[in-house]
Structure formats: C-alpha cells, structure tokens
Design a protein around this motif. Structure first.
Motif, PDB file in Angstrom:
ATOM      1  N   ARG A 226     -11.470  -2.095  -3.343  1.00 39.50           N
ATOM      2  CA  ARG A 226     -12.136  -1.974  -2.515  1.00 39.50           C
ATOM      3  C   ARG A 226     -12.273  -2.221  -0.968  1.00 39.50           C
ATOM      4  O   ARG A 226     -12.323  -1.243  -0.070  1.00 39.50           O
ATOM      5  CB  ARG A 226     -13.735  -2.643  -3.102  1.00 39.50           C
ATOM      6  CG  ARG A 226     -14.182  -2.714  -3.810  1.00 39.50           C
ATOM      7  CD  ARG A 226     -15.175  -3.538  -4.430  1.00 39.50           C
ATOM      8  NE  ARG A 226     -14.794  -4.579  -3.754  1.00 39.50           N
ATOM      9  CZ  ARG A 226     -16.095  -5.780  -3.464  1.00 39.50           C
ATOM     10  NH1 ARG A 226     -16.745  -5.891  -3.815  1.00 39.50           N
ATOM     11  NH2 ARG A 226     -14.957  -7.050  -2.957  1.00 39.50           N
ATOM     12  N   ALA A 227     -11.595  -3.270  -0.977  1.00 37.48           N
ATOM     13  CA  ALA A 227     -10.961  -3.283   0.603  1.00 37.48           C
ATOM     14  C   ALA A 227     -10.420  -2.112   1.227  1.00 37.48           C
ATOM     15  O   ALA A 227     -10.134  -1.968   2.481  1.00 37.48           O
ATOM     16  CB  ALA A 227     -10.476  -4.513   0.773  1.00 37.48           C
ATOM     17  N   VAL A 228      -9.737  -1.483   0.696  1.00 33.50           N
ATOM     18  CA  VAL A 228      -8.206  -0.851   0.402  1.00 33.50           C
ATOM     19  C   VAL A 228      -8.565   0.619   0.459  1.00 33.50           C
ATOM     20  O   VAL A 228      -7.813   1.676   0.226  1.00 33.50           O
ATOM     21  CB  VAL A 228      -6.914  -0.844   0.314  1.00 33.50           C
ATOM     22  CG1 VAL A 228      -6.767  -1.993   2.075  1.00 33.50           C
ATOM     23  CG2 VAL A 228      -6.551  -1.659  -0.687  1.00 33.50           C
ATOM     24  N   VAL A 229     -10.139   1.129   0.385  1.00 37.02           N
ATOM     25  CA  VAL A 229      -9.919   2.415  -0.612  1.00 37.02           C
ATOM     26  C   VAL A 229     -10.185   3.729   0.370  1.00 37.02           C
ATOM     27  O   VAL A 229      -9.515   4.645  -0.966  1.00 37.02           O
ATOM     28  CB  VAL A 229     -11.564   2.313  -1.290  1.00 37.02           C
ATOM     29  CG1 VAL A 229     -12.369   2.289   0.028  1.00 37.02           C
ATOM     30  CG2 VAL A 229     -12.486   3.485  -2.147  1.00 37.02           C
ATOM     31  N   PHE A 230      -9.691   3.248   1.927  1.00 33.94           N
ATOM     32  CA  PHE A 230      -9.515   4.438   2.255  1.00 33.94           C
ATOM     33  C   PHE A 230      -8.101   4.722   2.596  1.00 33.94           C
ATOM     34  O   PHE A 230      -7.823   6.057   2.526  1.00 33.94           O
ATOM     35  CB  PHE A 230     -10.446   4.545   3.860  1.00 33.94           C
ATOM     36  CG  PHE A 230     -11.538   4.256   3.983  1.00 33.94           C
ATOM     37  CD1 PHE A 230     -12.278   5.958   3.212  1.00 33.94           C
ATOM     38  CD2 PHE A 230     -12.907   3.406   3.467  1.00 33.94           C
ATOM     39  CE1 PHE A 230     -13.020   5.591   3.479  1.00 33.94           C
ATOM     40  CE2 PHE A 230     -14.346   4.060   3.727  1.00 33.94           C
ATOM     41  CZ  PHE A 230     -14.723   4.845   3.851  1.00 33.94           C
ATOM     42  N   ARG A 231      -7.345   4.004   2.801  1.00 29.02           N
ATOM     43  CA  ARG A 231      -5.734   3.864   2.719  1.00 29.02           C
ATOM     44  C   ARG A 231      -5.230   3.732   1.883  1.00 29.02           C
ATOM     45  O   ARG A 231      -4.163   4.568   1.295  1.00 29.02           O
ATOM     46  CB  ARG A 231      -5.334   2.580   3.815  1.00 29.02           C
ATOM     47  CG  ARG A 231      -4.028   2.480   3.603  1.00 29.02           C
ATOM     48  CD  ARG A 231      -4.131   1.670   4.843  1.00 29.02           C
ATOM     49  NE  ARG A 231      -2.263   1.495   5.286  1.00 29.02           N
ATOM     50  CZ  ARG A 231      -1.617   0.927   6.104  1.00 29.02           C
ATOM     51  NH1 ARG A 231      -2.650  -0.363   6.253  1.00 29.02           N
ATOM     52  NH2 ARG A 231      -0.089   0.753   6.293  1.00 29.02           N
TER      53      ARG A 231
ATOM     54  N   LEU B 146       0.487  -1.415   0.134  1.00 29.77           N
ATOM     55  CA  LEU B 146      -0.101  -0.012  -0.186  1.00 29.77           C
ATOM     56  C   LEU B 146       1.117   1.250  -0.062  1.00 29.77           C
ATOM     57  O   LEU B 146       0.498   1.706   0.819  1.00 29.77           O
ATOM     58  CB  LEU B 146      -1.435   0.525   1.224  1.00 29.77           C
ATOM     59  CG  LEU B 146      -1.941  -1.075   1.156  1.00 29.77           C
ATOM     60  CD1 LEU B 146      -2.740  -0.857   1.635  1.00 29.77           C
ATOM     61  CD2 LEU B 146      -3.024  -0.885  -0.091  1.00 29.77           C
TER      62      LEU B 146
ATOM     63  N   GLN C  98      -1.883  -4.066  -1.705  1.00 28.42           N
ATOM     64  CA  GLN C  98      -2.022  -4.861  -0.467  1.00 28.42           C
ATOM     65  C   GLN C  98      -1.247  -5.544  -0.228  1.00 28.42           C
ATOM     66  O   GLN C  98      -1.291  -6.254   1.012  1.00 28.42           O
ATOM     67  CB  GLN C  98      -3.078  -5.088   0.068  1.00 28.42           C
ATOM     68  CG  GLN C  98      -4.521  -6.438  -1.171  1.00 28.42           C
ATOM     69  CD  GLN C  98      -5.347  -5.721  -1.996  1.00 28.42           C
ATOM     70  OE1 GLN C  98      -4.497  -4.683  -2.581  1.00 28.42           O
ATOM     71  NE2 GLN C  98      -6.563  -5.519  -2.322  1.00 28.42           N
TER      72      GLN C  98
END
Lengths: 308, 529
Positions: A263-268, A75, A88
C-alpha cells in the motif's frame, strides 16, 4: 440391522428408492463426477494442486532468500533478475511469494483443520446429548461467539494473543468452531434417532463408540464440504490479519502482509500489490469452487435434481 | 480666491484624490485573497486537544491553532514576544516578570490578563495528570499578579532553561479562565476558548477536527475561513487525495511519493525539527542489559544506507543526539561508525558465537532480543534494522504494537530494542531524547538496571543534567551536556540514528504558511487558486 449410509445428509425416509442407490456411491466417485461436469471446479482443482506443489517445491527450485534485503535495488520492476520485481526493502518478490504460499496455505489449512476438529467434537457431543444442560450451555456459548462477526472475532483473538504463526492458527480455529459445531449437531440430532444408532445402543455400545463408529462416519459429508469452504475463509481471514499487522510477524513473507506493505508504495511500485492480491484472490476463489462442487456432490437434493 | 487660484486648488484636490484612489488600488492589489477552507490530511487520529495534557507533536500540530504561547520561539529558537510583549529576568535568574499585551481577548470574550496567566499555571500545578505537573511543582515557587497585565513568577530552584522550556512551552498557552474549572484529562477532546487565530468548531473522533477563523484575533484575523484536519492514518491516501486536489496539505507525505508529487506541481517544504530518531535499548533487562550486545548492535546498523535509500536523503546522521549547528552540539563527543565486522568481533569476544543457523549462541541460548516497534514508518525502518542485525547473527523477535499500545508498553520498559523518535521545543536546552534517568519518556530504563556500574552512570547523568539545567552560561552548559552525551556513547545507552526534518506537501495554491519548531502555522496563510 440397517447398514449405515456414508453420508449423514442423505438420511431420510422420504428419499425416492432410485436415489438411495446413487447415494451409496463412494464419496470419491461422486466428487470426481461432479468435477468432470464442472469446468470451473476442474480448473480450480488443478490450480489448487499446482499452488500446493509450488508451495512445497517452489522455494527449493528458486533458491533465493526471501528475507535478504538490498536497499540499493529496492522497488525494481519485474526483470529477468527479479521476475516479480523487488519490494521496498529490495527483497525478491518471487521468493517471497513462494515462501509466502507455504505460510499462507499452511495457516489457512491448519486454521480450518483446527476449527473442524474442535467444531466436530463439540457438535458431536452437543448433538448426542442434545436437550441436556450441557447442550444448552455449549450452544449458548456458541451463540455468544456467533454474535461477533467472524473477522472481528479473529481480530479480537489475535490481538489478545499477539501476532505469531501459532496464534493466527489458534484464532482461525476458534473462528471456525461455531459454524461447524452447529452443522454437526444438527446432523447428529437426526442421526441419533436412526435405527442403526438405536440398535448400537441396544447391544451395549457406549457414547464414545457410537460417536466414533456411527455418527462421525455419517456426518463426514457436510463436514468435508464445510471444511473445504472454511479453508477459503481461513486463507482470507489470515490474509486480513496479516494485512492488519496481526498475522505472522515480519520479515516472514505472508500474502496478506505483503499486500499491506505494498500500500505504502502503490504509486511507485503498483506491481507489488498485483502478485499477493492475485494469489489470495485466485486461491480463495478456487477453494470456493471446489467447495461448491463438493457440496453439490454430497447434496441429495442435487442428486434428485440431476435424476429428474 | 481668483480663478487661477481656484483652478490650482481644484487641480491639487483632484491630484490628491487621484493619488488616494491609486493608493487604495495599490493597497488592494497587494492584499492577499481572503476566505476559503484549507483541508489538511493529518497522519494520525488526534485524541487530545487540550495542550496541558498533550504529549505528542501530532496532536499539538492541530490543536495549537486555538492558542498562543506567552513567548514564541522563532525558527532559530530565539524567544520573541507573543502574549507577553516583554519580560525581565532577575540577575540571579530566579524571578521572571512578564508584561502582557492588553488588547487580547479569549474566544469566549473573556479578557486575557495576568490573572488568566496565573490561573493557567496554577491549573498545571494543581492537576497531577498534566504533562508538566512535575516540572512545574519542582521549579515554580510562586506566581503573583502584580497588576492587570503584569505577572511575576518566582522559582524555587534555578532552572536555566525555564524561559525556553516552560514559558515558551505549549503547556503555558493560556485558555480562558472560564473554561479551566470544567477541564480535566476526561475532557481532552472537547473544545475550549483560547486566544489563537482560529476557534474551535467541531471534533469528531477518528474523523476530523475543524477550526474557524477568529475575527477578533489580536494580530489581525487570519485570511482563511476554516481549517479542516482530516485524520487519514493511511498515508497512501494522502498521495491519492493530494493528486486529486481534495486535500490542500499533507504533513506526512510518503517519501517515496515525493518525486511524483513534485512532478505534479505540489510544493515540498522541509523544516528542521527539534528531535531525533533512535534505536532505544532497554539497559535494564534481557540481552540489551549487556554492554557488548548494545555496542555490537550499534556497529551493525547501517543508518546511512537507510537515510539514503528509504528516507529520500532528507535526514542528517546524528553524532550523539544533538544536530550540528545547534547550541548543544559538541564535536568532542564520539560518534558511532557502521562496522559489521567489528560488531561480529565484539560478540565473539563476549562469547556469542555464530551458530550453523546464522544466529549467535552462548551457553545454548540464542541471541534473540525482543524488538518492539510502533506501526507505520518506524516499523518499516525497523524491518531494515532487523535484517541488518540478522546479518551479524542477532535474530530479533520483531513485534509491531498496534492500537495505541506502543507508548504505554515502551514507557513500562516492555522492550529490549525499539525504533522511536522524540522531540522538544528548542535546541537551547534539549539533547534530543529524554536522557534524564527519571524522565517521563526516559530512553533506556537505566534507573531499573541491576548493574551497579550502570546505576553509577545514572547517578552521574542526574548530576550532569542538574548542573546543565542550573548553568546559565551557554559554554558551561554545552560542556556539561557534552559529558552527558559521551556517557551515552561510552555505555551505548541508546543509538542516536538521525535528525529528520518535517516534510510537508502543499498544493501550489497554498501560500503564506510558516513553520516554527516543526509545526505548521496558518495565521498568514491564504489560498490563491
């Protein structure tokens, strides 16, 4: 004997004499004339040529293993070392985008081609033997396939066959059959009554020869238009299947699956969704613009409009 | 009474009144806020509310609010009174006598009594579709109603963990006897009357499950009026909703988002979970039937790196399926170290030689085991394992089983490798995964092996587990389990990876909640905005 025209859709006794000359222009000339007058189509064509070149030569020029993980550097945002950042699993996103272009474009084109080949064969056969029990049976089967929304049909087929590159292509091919078979059947139904077909039959040409030498040649315009548009649909559907986990299995990079993983790390790491999302969007848009240009180029009504 | 006496009496009375008022005010100031709706983002669509049939923790976590256990296991796994306020166990551990509370009613008004307990146990004995049917029929000899609030259970055979595994298990959380005749595996999502702190209100498939407070709850009515479980399988939505304040709790926040949630003021609570994550290997078929391949796989997987990098450091590595500090943990059991070079040597010696394409071959056959995984976090972790195995020349055929197909396929042994997790109710009797060769959820399909050596190992495991289950003395039981754990290690029957705690994100206004055996309890919870 009347010389057959190159475009099936241009047949028609009511066509004005002025348009007939134009309609005999080569497909290539008509396409380039359309492209030159349509900046979006021109830009899209250039983009598609570039993306195909990138898919072919990109992985050779940027020699980074798209599967190689480095959990210690997961990331990471875009940098000189990783121009598109890392995902990721610490994999280089640029390398995955380049290899993903190969897979996504190959799946899109191969899926569309499969639909075109089988749809054309079915359309030719049902059109040529239109009104027979074979035509009725085949068209009712096509109606059944039509009853399913396209993406649902593709999901159903992919779910039954299981996720793999080949199975996705099979799913997309089946997905493309109903529409193209309908289009080709319609064209063939009108062509088969034309004088040159009747003449062919009169001199003893068999069904296979008539279909291959006269009908396919004259139906090629709408086939090309639909085939181009179906490439866009195939790329989008392949991305959708990848997004849902029914596409090419991991760790192979595929744009839809990359978007799904993001999607799973869309914020980070929001950038992870930008690159595959933009690639899918631009490619599908470009193919649609080119398809529209082809449609306009081969559509006699647009010729009439242009001349008037 | 003279004037001064009257004045003193009035003064005393006023003082008493003032003290009484002050006491009331103090009592009011220490009472917690009442009412409100608590919305919980639930990580899977619940497809079963009936505890007799429930096989998964996710469904249990939602449905348990409707019921109470006969015996409650506290955070340390120790039995505590619940619907049974006391119990006696005979000297030979064959007879359990439960003394039940006499002040409990089901949600439908039916009295909770000994007959209700008997009817619930009989239900599992009668219905082969219930999860514990086999265990009950093998273990329970008879259930007698001694009086209205006393029930006696006599065992057929000694079962040292009967109290923990059966009486405290969710299978014996009573529902109203009036509901029992109408229930079957076909009515799993329909509401029923339990004794729990919350009552069933509604269930919408793939959408939500709603419970409302039970005003007549025997431990006192809950503080919260309603609890809404919203089924949101897309975990990034949990983050969005938590940040927007539209859900109060997520029981499965994305671990990468935990720092962000903490920075926004959310509470992150971890609770030890009775379970273990593992890389299961089907020893009965394919490449994983070979011991060298299984051993090499275990040495090739760097689980510490996965825990540190991807799992936020929350889990602890597993020695042999049992976490440190619990009753059955044994330091004498060997563990597995990450050593990819050793993995390579083991494969070389077994004849699996590295090919030019980075994949190992033997007699022209590529080492490509099938790697079946459930979707979600397991699949994401499995992708890391896939790459780690590729680096030693094992090119797995990766597959994610979507749409609820994973469980049946895994149970039928349609895999060679698989990332999964299992859990139990307590560590007193549990070794992490289902290690009995004949268990419903057995982790390695050893009973179907064609290798005589493995079949002998299976027999030995049966013997050890039988011994452990019939041994009351904890030291002896631990020793027996240690032998079983060591067999698992010696024959690489599975790869125990780590013990992951539950991680829950709660809004700062959610208070008073509790966790037992990985599950969120809301009886004392309240909302204080």
């Amino acid at each position: 004997m009347t010389e057959p025209t190159r475009t099936g859709v241009s047949e028609g006794a009511a066509a004005p004499p002025e348009t007939v000359r134009d309609l005999r222009m080569s497909l290539r000339y008509r396409f380039w004339r359309e492209i030159r007058g349509n900046r979006m189509a021109l830009a899209s064509t250039i983009y598609l040529v570039l993306i195909v070149l990138v898919a072919i030569f990109g992985p050779l020029a940027y020699d980074v293993d798209p599967r190689l993980q480095s959990l210690a550097s997961r990331l990471q945002p875009p940098s000189w070392e990783h121009p598109f950042g890392t995902d990721q699993f610490g994999r280089d996103v640029l390398a995955r985008m380049l290899h993903g272009a190969r897979i996504s474009l190959f799946v899109g084109f191969a899926g569309a081609l499969g639909g075109v080949v089988f749809g054309t064969i079915l359309g030719l056969a049902t059109g040529f033997w239109g009104g027979t029990w074979f035509d009725h049976l085949a068209m009712r089967l096509v109606d059944v396939m039509y009853a399913f929304p396209g993406i649902l049909l593709a999901i159903l087929i992919a779910a039954i066959l299981g996720p793999s590159l080949f199975n996705v292509i099979v799913a997309l091919s089946i997905w493309g059959i109903p529409t193209l078979s309908r289009i080709v059947r319609g064209v063939v139904l009108s062509l088969r009554e034309q004088e040159f077909v009747v003449a062919s039959r009169a001199v003893g040409a068999g069904p296979a020869r008539i279909m291959a030498r006269h009908l396919v040649v004259n139906a090629v315009g709408p086939i090309i238009v639909y085939a181009t548009l179906s490439v866009a649909g195939s790329i989008l559907t392949a991305a959708g299947l990848g997004f849902l986990g029914l596409g090419v299995p991991p760790p192979n990079p595929e744009w839809g699956a990359m978007l799904s993983d993001a999607r799973a790390v869309v914020f980070r790491a929001p950038y992870l969704s930008y690159f595959p999302g933009a690639a899918i969007f631009l490619t599908v848009l470009a193919v649609n613009f080119v398809g529209d240009a082809l449609r306009d180029a081969f559509d006699p009504r647009s010729e009439v409009r242009r001349m008037s | 009474m003279n004037r001064s006496q009257l004045a003193r009496t009035i003064l005393l009375a006023l003082t008493a009144l003032a003290v009484a008022f002050a006491g009331t005010a103090a009592a009011q100031s220490t009472s917690v806020p009442q009412g409100g709706t608590l919305t919980i983002a639930w990580p899977e669509a619940v497809n079963n509310l009936d505890l007799a049939y429930i096989a998964g923790w996710v469904a249990f976590g939602a449905a348990h609010h409707l019921t109470d256990p006969l015996i409650l296991l506290d955070a340390e796994g120790q039995p505590q009174p619940s619907l049974a306020q006391s119990w006696e166990v005979s000297d030979d551990n064959m007879v359990y006598t439960l003394h039940l509370r006499d002040d409990v009613t089901f949600h439908d008004g039916v009295r909770f009594d000994a007959e209700a307990v008997r009817a619930n146990i009989q239900r599992t004995l009668d219905d082969p579709d219930t999860m514990q049917h086999e265990r009950f029929t093998n273990t329970i000899g008879s259930v007698e109603v001694v009086d209205d609030f006393t029930v006696r259970i006599t065992l057929k055979e000694l079962d040292a963990s009967f109290l923990h595994d059966v009486l405290a298990h969710w299978q014996v959380r009573p529902i109203s006897p009036a509901d029992i005749p109408n229930r079957s595996a076909a009515t799993m999502t329909e509401g029923y009357a339990g004794t729990g702190p919350f009552k069933f209100e509604s269930f919408v498939a793939d959408d939500s499950f709603v419970v409302v407070k039970n005003e007549n709850y025997w431990r006192g009515a809950p503080n919260i009026d309603r609890v809404v479980f919203r089924f949101l399988p897309e975990l990034s939505v949990h983050t969005v909703e938590l940040l927007a304040g539209s859900v109060d709790v997520s029981t499965s926040p994305i671990l990468d988002d935990v720092p962000l949630l903490e920075a926004r003021g959310l509470q992150i609570v971890t609770a030890p979970a009775v379970g273990v994550n593992m890389l299961t290997m089907n020893v009965s078929r394919g490449f994983t039937a070979e011991l060298a391949v299984r051993q090499a796989i275990r040495h090739a997987v760097n689980r510490q790196e996965i825990v540190d990098s991807v799992l936020g450091g929350f889990p602890s590595l597993s020695r042999a399926g049992v976490p440190e500090g619990t009753a059955l943990y044994s330091e004498s059991v060997s563990t597995v170290e990450y050593d990819p070079e050793l993995a390579g040597r083991i494969l070389d010696e077994a004849g699996w030689l590295m090919g030019a394409d980075g994949v190992r071959y033997r007699d022209g056959v590529a080492l490509r085991p099938q790697f079946l995984n459930p979707p979600g976090a397991h699949a994401a972790n499995a992708e890391i394992v896939q790459e780690q195995l590729r680096l030693v020349g094992i090119d797995t055929r990766f597959e994610v089983a979507e749409g609820g197909t994973y469980g049946p396929r895994w149970r039928e042994g349609d895999y060679e490798l698989s990332m999964t997790a299992q859990g139990g109710t307590n560590w007193g009797s549990f070794i992490g995964g289902s290690v009995h060769p004949d268990d419903f959820w057995t982790v390695n399909q050893i009973r179907f092996s064609e290798d005589p050596e493995l079949l002998a190992v299976a027999d030995e495991l049966r013997e050890i587990i039988g011994e452990a289950r019939s041994t009351v003395d904890l030291e002896e039981r631990r020793a027996a389990w240690a032998r079983g754990q060591q067999l698992f290690q010696d024959y690489a029957l599975t790869y125990w990876l780590w013990h992951a705690p539950t991680v829950t994100a709660l809004q700062p206004w959610v208070k008073g909640y509790d966790f037992y055996t990985r599950t969120l309890f809301l009886h004392d919870a309240y909302i204080e905005r």
